[in-house]
Motif scaffolding. Structure first.
Motif, PDB file in Angstrom:
ATOM      1  N   LEU A  89       0.582  -1.157   0.013  1.00 18.89           N
ATOM      2  CA  LEU A  89       0.089   0.056   0.086  1.00 18.89           C
ATOM      3  C   LEU A  89       0.773   1.368   0.143  1.00 18.89           C
ATOM      4  CD1 LEU A  89      -2.671  -1.048   2.613  1.00 18.89           C
ATOM      5  CD2 LEU A  89      -3.163  -0.573   0.113  1.00 18.89           C
ATOM      6  N   GLY A  90       1.984   0.992   0.387  1.00 15.21           N
ATOM      7  CA  GLY A  90       3.016   2.440   0.795  1.00 15.21           C
ATOM      8  C   GLY A  90       3.322   2.829  -0.451  1.00 15.21           C
ATOM      9  N   ALA A  91       3.208   2.076  -1.601  1.00 13.23           N
ATOM     10  CA  ALA A  91       3.575   2.489  -3.003  1.00 13.23           C
ATOM     11  C   ALA A  91       2.447   3.617  -3.425  1.00 13.23           C
ATOM     12  CB  ALA A  91       3.891   1.150  -4.069  1.00 13.23           C
ATOM     13  N   THR A  92       1.351   3.320  -3.111  1.00 13.34           N
ATOM     14  CA  THR A  92       0.223   3.897  -3.733  1.00 13.34           C
ATOM     15  C   THR A  92      -0.225   5.332  -2.782  1.00 13.34           C
ATOM     16  OG1 THR A  92      -0.615   2.091  -4.810  1.00 13.34           O
ATOM     17  CG2 THR A  92      -2.168   3.872  -4.326  1.00 13.34           C
ATOM     18  N   PHE A  93      -0.256   4.892  -1.537  1.00 16.09           N
ATOM     19  CA  PHE A  93      -0.831   6.033  -0.648  1.00 16.09           C
ATOM     20  C   PHE A  93       0.009   6.630   0.301  1.00 16.09           C
ATOM     21  CE2 PHE A  93      -3.953   2.665  -1.480  1.00 16.09           C
ATOM     22  CZ  PHE A  93      -5.076   3.183  -1.830  1.00 16.09           C
ATOM     23  N   ALA A  94       0.054   7.950   0.459  1.00 14.22           N
ATOM     24  CA  ALA A  94       0.804   8.868   1.332  1.00 14.22           C
ATOM     25  C   ALA A  94       0.006   8.445   2.645  1.00 14.22           C
ATOM     26  CB  ALA A  94       0.674  10.106   1.018  1.00 14.22           C
ATOM     27  N   GLY A  95       0.278   7.333   3.409  1.00  8.91           N
ATOM     28  CA  GLY A  95      -0.318   7.056   4.583  1.00  8.91           C
ATOM     29  C   GLY A  95      -1.514   6.482   4.621  1.00  8.91           C
ATOM     30  N   CYS A  96      -1.477   5.282   5.570  1.00 12.55           N
ATOM     31  CA  CYS A  96      -3.133   4.554   5.417  1.00 12.55           C
ATOM     32  C   CYS A  96      -3.174   4.651   7.019  1.00 12.55           C
ATOM     33  CB  CYS A  96      -2.600   2.991   5.032  1.00 12.55           C
ATOM     34  SG  CYS A  96      -2.039   2.870   3.305  1.00 12.55           S
ATOM     35  N   PHE A  97      -4.357   4.929   7.337  1.00 16.18           N
ATOM     36  CA  PHE A  97      -4.671   5.066   8.627  1.00 16.18           C
ATOM     37  C   PHE A  97      -6.198   4.441   8.915  1.00 16.18           C
ATOM     38  CE2 PHE A  97      -1.824   8.527   7.437  1.00 16.18           C
ATOM     39  CZ  PHE A  97      -1.061   8.579   8.700  1.00 16.18           C
ATOM     40  N   SER A  98      -6.205   3.691  10.051  1.00 17.74           N
ATOM     41  CA  SER A  98      -7.527   3.234  10.262  1.00 17.74           C
ATOM     42  C   SER A  98      -8.285   4.251  11.501  1.00 17.74           C
ATOM     43  CB  SER A  98      -7.569   1.805  11.003  1.00 17.74           C
ATOM     44  OG  SER A  98      -7.439   2.189  12.462  1.00 17.74           O
ATOM     45  N   LEU A  99      -9.673   3.868  11.494  1.00 14.85           N
ATOM     46  CA  LEU A  99     -10.400   4.772  12.485  1.00 14.85           C
ATOM     47  C   LEU A  99     -10.303   4.279  13.809  1.00 14.85           C
ATOM     48  CD1 LEU A  99     -12.632   2.628  12.418  1.00 14.85           C
ATOM     49  CD2 LEU A  99     -14.010   4.093  10.827  1.00 14.85           C
ATOM     50  N   ALA A 100      -9.623   3.197  14.173  1.00  9.15           N
ATOM     51  CA  ALA A 100      -9.495   2.702  15.424  1.00  9.15           C
ATOM     52  C   ALA A 100      -8.524   3.468  16.165  1.00  9.15           C
ATOM     53  CB  ALA A 100      -9.195   1.306  15.616  1.00  9.15           C
ATOM     54  N   PHE A 101      -8.844   4.005  17.350  1.00 11.49           N
ATOM     55  CA  PHE A 101      -8.028   4.953  18.260  1.00 11.49           C
ATOM     56  C   PHE A 101      -7.383   3.867  19.374  1.00 11.49           C
ATOM     57  CE2 PHE A 101      -9.901   8.410  16.068  1.00 11.49           C
ATOM     58  CZ  PHE A 101      -8.787   9.104  15.926  1.00 11.49           C
ATOM     59  N   GLY A 102      -7.328   2.665  19.196  1.00 15.76           N
ATOM     60  CA  GLY A 102      -6.901   1.905  20.014  1.00 15.76           C
ATOM     61  C   GLY A 102      -7.499   0.554  20.250  1.00 15.76           C
ATOM     62  N   PRO A 103      -7.298  -0.538  20.904  1.00 10.49           N
ATOM     63  CA  PRO A 103      -8.179  -1.705  20.712  1.00 10.49           C
ATOM     64  C   PRO A 103      -9.473  -1.486  20.993  1.00 10.49           C
ATOM     65  CG  PRO A 103      -6.287  -1.948  22.472  1.00 10.49           C
ATOM     66  CD  PRO A 103      -6.420  -0.530  21.896  1.00 10.49           C
ATOM     67  N   MET A 104     -10.467  -2.159  20.173  1.00 14.05           N
ATOM     68  CA  MET A 104     -11.830  -2.079  20.099  1.00 14.05           C
ATOM     69  C   MET A 104     -12.581  -3.100  19.316  1.00 14.05           C
ATOM     70  SD  MET A 104     -12.247   1.216  17.451  1.00 14.05           S
ATOM     71  CE  MET A 104     -13.652   1.519  17.980  1.00 14.05           C
ATOM     72  N   THR A 105     -13.698  -3.396  19.725  1.00 11.96           N
ATOM     73  CA  THR A 105     -14.331  -4.404  18.701  1.00 11.96           C
ATOM     74  C   THR A 105     -15.211  -3.948  17.652  1.00 11.96           C
ATOM     75  OG1 THR A 105     -16.725  -3.909  19.718  1.00 11.96           O
ATOM     76  CG2 THR A 105     -15.243  -5.272  21.103  1.00 11.96           C
ATOM     77  N   LEU A 106     -15.086  -4.939  16.674  1.00 12.00           N
ATOM     78  CA  LEU A 106     -15.813  -4.397  15.246  1.00 12.00           C
ATOM     79  C   LEU A 106     -17.095  -3.952  15.539  1.00 12.00           C
ATOM     80  CD1 LEU A 106     -15.697  -4.645  12.170  1.00 12.00           C
ATOM     81  CD2 LEU A 106     -16.662  -7.032  12.214  1.00 12.00           C
ATOM     82  N   ALA A 107     -17.792  -4.205  16.447  1.00 13.04           N
ATOM     83  CA  ALA A 107     -19.098  -3.685  16.852  1.00 13.04           C
ATOM     84  C   ALA A 107     -18.947  -2.074  17.326  1.00 13.04           C
ATOM     85  CB  ALA A 107     -19.978  -4.610  17.759  1.00 13.04           C
ATOM     86  N   GLN A 108     -18.088  -1.874  18.005  1.00  8.14           N
ATOM     87  CA  GLN A 108     -17.721  -0.502  18.251  1.00  8.14           C
ATOM     88  C   GLN A 108     -17.394   0.316  17.260  1.00  8.14           C
ATOM     89  OE1 GLN A 108     -14.905  -1.641  21.172  1.00  8.14           O
ATOM     90  NE2 GLN A 108     -15.850  -0.196  22.960  1.00  8.14           N
TER      91      GLN A 108
END
Lengths: 388, 388
Positions: free
Chosen positions: A335-354
């Motif tokens: 992904l690094g070849a395509t994107f200037a940074g890849c980030f998730s919306l998780a701010f720490g451990p959490m469940t998929l439901a959360q």
């Protein structure tokens, strides 16, 4: 930062593309209150395509057609202008959805795509000849026989009696008469969107690969596959075209086959939608593109929406950053070849439901943090970049 | 990007500060292979302080002293030069740790901090007069009576017989003789590091607030609190100082009180460690600071390590970005005033156990993504910043 293009796919099962785009905009505006944000909610031809396309203009209509087991459904579709002509946007899941409880209560052997053919005729009746058809989310495995029947073809058995266009009956088909096939199709342009490359039949075909999730049990598999292959040979002969071995013929239980037989052509859904929504124009003069999707892995780089929009951005020298519901870390190097940074919306451990429950707020926060980094970090302050 | 300072705290229960710093460097080097990374592994006076201080130089020693219940422990401490003089770095948890199974097997009423006094005398014997003492992680609740006894004070009852310096006996203390208190303390400089502001006794005191987690049951609480308050009045009278109501007197079961009585002064652990490790020098000419901690919430902005290092960076015009094991989202608006972006190491929904198990790799990946954003994004390419 003057102009940011926000062009995400939907987060499947959580947020529509427009909801994703708005959440990202919300976060960015906390950093840059007056930056120009151009929202281009994207889709790839699957779930959410109609919503994404209509978010940029056009009209939502609906038509009463037969669902997978002949029950009435109200199928939404869209009409938008393209190149001075009306274009219809259809999602076959509006007719034969795998989440339709009525259709799913019946066995897969009784489900048919006739209603898709009806929907196409309804659009033809409106004087429209350009079609964009998204194939995701079908409950059917009829080889597209229903579509052909719905468009006027006649399937008959040894005794010339009509045979219903569903898997349980297909093995009895001996003749396919296309003389009454809607003649307006010849003047139509049908673009099919699907991310499925499978052929119609055989070990990689629709029945073998996608049948089980639709209810094709192991004892039915060989019989349905053979019936579809047999019907396909007759349909190909009747229409004077070959399509069963084409990539994508196995999409949507064989609708990909039948649509190609009547002249449809496969295109990358994300590319088509990007064209339709004017992504390239939006990118002109942009400083930055943010895209996103619900889940990111190696597949993302095989033509999924984020990859498509990032490559278009790159062509205009616009860097692209990815915000995702979740990223498979093994894909990060690629992904690094395509994107200037890849980030998730998780701010720490959490469940998929959360993550799903809080997705809009999480996305806004994630976008804000990415913006804060860009706004506050070294190279934003005019230092010399690339010195290393 | 020329020079990046990496100054994280440890991720408690997962990674030491030096491990965190190295993981972040690993990720950044994937983006900028030759950038100068200056690692300043930080601590706040709690767990990991000794390791962080010694990672930047100095010598690790140990001394055989008495643990909380008189059993032998080998207490590690550090010696480093500061301002041309030797400085000893002590962690009281090396002597009376709440994770020491021997000490914890005995009731809290029997635990004493005498060994801490012994350790201080051991260091005094080495000719060292400067002390940095971290108060985190104690198992004791003796009001620091043990410390005073270990340093030569004599606790006696009505009959002038010696009384043991532990909570169960403290109520019997009627006289405290400090004539034999180690005279070298008068020439010593003792800096106490703790993030606890509680007074020694009363409803916000050591026994009420921290006693329960050490084994002070409800039936013991009032008795121990009164005994400590009574002992404290005698100790204050004997040493001619007041300290019981000072903020931090209740730290480490009252060691904060006793250490102040013998001349110790509280300082912010993170500030002291930052000075000791030369953080300001490291920041000179830096383009960017990355800091981190295991968990981030509103408390972070109350003088925790990331806040301390970010403010020092800001004084030199260096932007600071936070990488955290997990961020409480409610704190993000406030964090935005201090940090150019706050990012967690989670790449999607995951459990705390996963996050801990994969922490080094996750951190490296997170640092890499942050670097890729900075490296590839708009303002890195010389566009005009701040136009909005």
């Amino acid at each position: 930062m003057n102009k940011i293009v926000i062009a995400p796919d939907s987060f499947k099962g959580s947020l529509s593309a427009i909801e994703v785009a708005r959440a990202i905009e919300t976060g960015l505006r906390r950093v840059w209150p007056r930056v120009a944000c151009v929202l281009v909610p994207m889709a790839d031809g699957g779930e959410g395509t109609l919503d994404a396309v209509l978010s940029g203009g056009g009209e939502r209509r609906s038509a009463a057609v037969r669902g997978a087991v002949g029950h009435g459904v109200d199928a939404a579709f869209g009409i938008r202008e393209r190149d001075g002509r009306p274009l219809a946007i259809l999602e076959i899941a509006q007719v034969v959805s795998i989440t339709d409880p009525v259709g799913m209560a019946a066995p897969v052997g009784a489900r048919s795509t006739e209603g898709v053919g009806e929907l196409i005729r309804h659009v033809l009746d409106l004087g429209i000849r350009d079609f964009l058809i998204g194939l995701g989310g079908s409950s059917t495995n009829d080889g597209g026989a229903g579509l052909l029947a719905g468009l006027g073809a006649r399937l008959a058995g040894d005794d010339r009696a009509e045979v219903p266009a569903h898997p349980e009956a297909l093995a009895r088909v001996r003749h396919i008469d296309v003389s009454a096939l809607d003649p307006r199709l010849a003047a139509s342009r049908i673009t099919i969107m699907s991310d499925v490359n499978n052929p119609l039949a055989g070990p990689r075909g629709a029945t073998a690969i996608f049948g089980p999730q639709k209810g094709v049990t192991p004892d039915l598999q060989a019989r349905y596959d053979a019936a579809i292959a047999g019907y396909a040979r007759l349909a190909e002969a009747a229409l004077g075209r070959h399509a069963a071995d084409n990539p994508g013929a196995g999409a949507a239980g064989g609708l990909g086959f039948a649509l190609q037989l009547i002249g449809g052509e496969f295109r990358s859904g994300a590319e088509v939608i990007a064209d339709l929504l004017g992504l390239d124009d939006a990118l002109a003069g942009a400083d930055w593109l943010i895209t996103g999707e619900g889940r990111t892995d190696q597949q993302t780089l095989s033509g999924k929406t984020p990859q498509v929009v990032a490559l278009r951005a790159a062509k205009q020298g616009v860097p692209a950053t990815l915000l995702s519901g979740g990223i498979e870390r093994a894909a990060l190097p690629a992904l690094g070849a395509t994107f200037a940074g890849c980030f998730s919306l998780a701010f720490g451990p959490m469940t998929l439901a959360q993550a799903i429950a809080d997705a809009p707020a999480l996305l806004a926060d994630a976008a804000e943090q990415v913006g804060r980094l860009l706004d506050g970090a070294p190279s934003s302050r005019g230092r010399q970049p690339g010195a290393t």
